[in-house]
Design an enzyme around this catalytic site. Structure first.
Site, mmCIF file in Angstrom:
data_model
loop_
_atom_site.group_PDB
_atom_site.id
_atom_site.type_symbol
_atom_site.label_atom_id
_atom_site.label_comp_id
_atom_site.label_asym_id
_atom_site.label_seq_id
_atom_site.Cartn_x
_atom_site.Cartn_y
_atom_site.Cartn_z
ATOM 1 N N LYS A 1 0.867 -1.186 0.000
ATOM 2 C CA LYS A 1 0.000 0.000 0.000
ATOM 3 C C LYS A 1 0.896 1.225 0.000
ATOM 4 O O LYS A 1 2.049 1.158 0.439
ATOM 5 C CB LYS A 1 -0.878 0.019 1.256
ATOM 6 C CG LYS A 1 -2.120 0.859 1.116
ATOM 7 C CD LYS A 1 -3.212 0.114 0.372
ATOM 8 C CE LYS A 1 -4.460 0.952 0.203
ATOM 9 N NZ LYS A 1 -5.571 0.118 -0.287
HETATM 10 P P1 NAD Z 1 -12.892 7.757 -2.755
HETATM 11 O O1 NAD Z 1 -11.887 8.774 -2.448
HETATM 12 O O2 NAD Z 1 -13.317 7.557 -4.173
HETATM 13 O O3 NAD Z 1 -14.232 8.013 -1.896
HETATM 14 C C1 NAD Z 1 -14.218 8.152 -0.514
HETATM 15 C C2 NAD Z 1 -15.605 8.609 -0.062
HETATM 16 O O4 NAD Z 1 -15.615 8.686 1.369
HETATM 17 C C3 NAD Z 1 -15.976 9.991 -0.570
HETATM 18 O O5 NAD Z 1 -17.370 10.040 -0.833
HETATM 19 C C4 NAD Z 1 -15.651 10.888 0.625
HETATM 20 O O6 NAD Z 1 -16.378 12.110 0.650
HETATM 21 C C5 NAD Z 1 -16.058 9.973 1.759
HETATM 22 N N1 NAD Z 1 -15.446 10.338 3.036
HETATM 23 C C6 NAD Z 1 -14.184 10.739 3.263
HETATM 24 N N2 NAD Z 1 -14.009 11.029 4.558
HETATM 25 C C7 NAD Z 1 -15.189 10.766 5.164
HETATM 26 C C8 NAD Z 1 -15.660 10.878 6.492
HETATM 27 N N3 NAD Z 1 -14.846 11.300 7.458
HETATM 28 N N4 NAD Z 1 -16.940 10.529 6.749
HETATM 29 C C9 NAD Z 1 -17.744 10.113 5.762
HETATM 30 N N5 NAD Z 1 -17.368 9.996 4.486
HETATM 31 C C10 NAD Z 1 -16.101 10.327 4.194
HETATM 32 O O7 NAD Z 1 -12.326 6.364 -2.152
HETATM 33 P P2 NAD Z 1 -12.712 4.894 -2.572
HETATM 34 O O8 NAD Z 1 -11.737 4.429 -3.586
HETATM 35 O O9 NAD Z 1 -14.172 4.818 -2.839
HETATM 36 O O10 NAD Z 1 -12.357 4.104 -1.222
HETATM 37 C C11 NAD Z 1 -13.275 3.995 -0.129
HETATM 38 C C12 NAD Z 1 -12.844 2.852 0.769
HETATM 39 O O11 NAD Z 1 -12.813 1.626 0.007
HETATM 40 C C13 NAD Z 1 -11.447 2.968 1.372
HETATM 41 O O12 NAD Z 1 -11.430 2.341 2.629
HETATM 42 C C14 NAD Z 1 -10.587 2.188 0.398
HETATM 43 O O13 NAD Z 1 -9.377 1.738 0.980
HETATM 44 C C15 NAD Z 1 -11.526 1.047 0.099
HETATM 45 N N6 NAD Z 1 -11.244 0.323 -1.141
HETATM 46 C C16 NAD Z 1 -11.172 0.961 -2.328
HETATM 47 C C17 NAD Z 1 -10.931 0.229 -3.483
HETATM 48 C C18 NAD Z 1 -10.908 0.868 -4.833
HETATM 49 O O14 NAD Z 1 -10.852 0.110 -5.829
HETATM 50 N N7 NAD Z 1 -10.986 2.178 -4.977
HETATM 51 C C19 NAD Z 1 -10.736 -1.153 -3.409
HETATM 52 C C20 NAD Z 1 -10.844 -1.786 -2.162
HETATM 53 C C21 NAD Z 1 -11.097 -1.031 -1.044
#
Ligand code: NAD
Length: 425
Positions: free
Chosen positions: A117
């Site tokens: 990561k």
């Molecule tokens: P992103 O940046 O696209 O979206 C994050 C979302 O969370 C946004 O809507 C943001 O406004 C919201 N957010 C941020 N801080 C917040 C808070 N304090 N309270 C409420 N909402 C909040 O990120 P993503 O890629 O969608 O990732 C989200 C989660 O999924 C993370 O934990 C990431 O590690 C995990 N994840 C992502 C992927 C991927 O393919 N992108 C894969 C596996 C896991």
């Protein structure tokens, strides 16, 4: 000489360091399978941790120095793989925790990768596109020595996206020659895979559907609340309706919205594109992120940040199923509370593995210089998620253990086997 600080007692409190929490989940699995001590030592900690200084000239002419990380946890089963996060709270412990989770996740879905990561401590919401591009290029250059198509392949995570991956690919290719397979989650125009953007959310929905089938949970008409409306949350929201579910609440960093008889998810998505937030989407009530987690719904899907369900609110979670779309959204203390209360928790290393699975498909396509149709990508993803769910569910049933412990037990066994076969220990 200053004495070394006493080791911190492992607490089950909300503020438990995320890396301690992941180690706790690992230790429980290691105890369950009777893992040898020498192997525990190898698998508990990172193989390599790189911290870099990333100086950037900001638009106003000032020089700002950011700190960036790339942690490689384990590569017994294949090259290191994991996303890059841009966030003010990104620190070494968080990145370590997320790197270890990637090792266990790639093993659960049985794709030939290890875990890594990366992160940069910054607030991208206050940065211009030019600043983000300069940061990305400089960070890529700083960590490029430990990357490689057969060594370590980054992908998007919180606050990074296909554009970020395009810059990373270009920065790496400038130094080493055209190398699309160095990152996944790229734009389709640059060798990205059809279906990658939606893959994590799609995988979440597949995992929930499999679980519902086996656990006798009716999805038709089920009320769902989703925290986070970024890549994972918004795709989950858009796809889950196809299973008959009603998305009653979604949120983002600015707050949440609620509609008892179900949100018009496409209208919310359009509102976000115009305004930058779900807040104030037409015909919705405003709620807070805390309220969203405690709504009386059938399915709760945390899809934003870690540790949001913790010892302060786990008692108030009313959902029957929690699907961990985010990484580490449930602390160990909350996990125990939810388990006591009979709430089914589909663990992150299974539930959100769709993203890395389609990243693997993208890497395969890049190496073969061949493109798969989107239906083929989605079909392979469905098969992968279904197999992984079945393995975890069967193991949980046979051993009489929770799904998380079953998932970790399967993963640790796979990585141990690979490490022994390679002669690591
Ligand atoms: P992103 O940046 O696209 O979206 C994050 C979302 O969370 C946004 O809507 C943001 O406004 C919201 N957010 C941020 N801080 C917040 C808070 N304090 N309270 C409420 N909402 C909040 O990120 P993503 O890629 O969608 O990732 C989200 C989660 O999924 C993370 O934990 C990431 O590690 C995990 N994840 C992502 C992927 C991927 O393919 N992108 C894969 C596996 C896991």
């Amino acid at each position: 000489m200053t004495p070394a600080p006493a080791p911190r007692a492992v607490s089950l409190a909300y503020d438990m360091n995320p890396f301690d929490a992941v180690k706790l989940f690992f230790d429980r699995a290691a105890d369950h399978i009777g893992l040898a001590d020498e192997m525990r030592e190898v698998l508990r900690t990172s193989y390599r941790e790189l911290t870099v200084q990333v100086p950037i000239r900001m638009d106003d002419g000032q020089l700002k120095v950011f700190t960036g990380y790339r942690v490689q946890h384990n590569a017994a089963r294949g090259p290191y793989k994991g996303g890059i996060r841009y966030h003010p709270d990104a620190d070494l412990d968080e990145v370590r925790a997320l790197a270890a989770l990637m090792t266990w996740k790639t093993a659960v879905v049985d794709i030939p990768y290890g875990g890594a990561k990366g992160g940069v401590q910054c607030d991208p919401t206050t940065m211009s596109e030019g600043e983000k591009q300069r940061l990305t290029r400089r960070f890529t250059q700083m960590i490029s020595y430990i990357l490689g198509v057969n060594r370590d392949i980054p992908a998007p995570d919180v606050n990074t996206d296909a554009q970020t991956m395009a810059w990373m690919m270009d920065a790496y290719s400038g130094r080493y020659g055209y190398t699309p397979a160095i990152v996944t989650g790229k734009p389709v125009e640059l060798g990205g895979s059809y279906g990658r953007d939606a893959a994590t959310g799609r995988g979440v929905v597949y995992a929930l559907a499999e679980a519902a089938g086996d656990l006798g949970i009716e999805l038709d008409g089920a009320a769902v609340a989703i925290q986070g409306f970024g890549n994972v949350g918004s795709w989950t929201a858009r796809l889950i309706g196809g299973r008959g579910c009603r998305v009653v609440a979604v949120s983002d960093v600015r707050g949440g919205i609620y509609k008892e008889d179900g949100l018009d998810v496409q209208a919310v998505y359009d509102h976000v594109r115009e305004s930058g937030s779900v807040v104030d989407a037409p015909a919705t009530e405003r709620i807070t992120n805390d309220e969203l987690l405690e709504l009386d719904v059938d399915v709760l899907i945390p899809a934003a940040l870690d540790r949001v369900i913790n010892d302060r609110n786990a008692q108030n979670v009313k959902a029957r199923v929690v699907v961990e779309a985010a990484n580490h959204p449930v602390t160990p203390a909350a996990d125990a509370i939810l388990q006591d209360r009979g709430v089914v928790v589909i663990p992150d290393i299974l539930a959100n593995a769709g993203g890395v699975t389609v990243s693997y498909f993208e890497w395969v396509q890049n190496i073969q210089q061949f493109r798969w149709e989107e239906d083929h990508v989605n079909d392979e993803l469905r098969k992968t998620m279904s197999r992984a769910w079945k393995n975890v569910h069967d193991r949980a049933a046979v051993d009489g253990i929770p799904l998380r412990l079953a998932a970790f037990a399967i993963a640790v066994e796979k990585v141990e086997r690979a490490a022994r076969l390679r002669g690591y220990v």
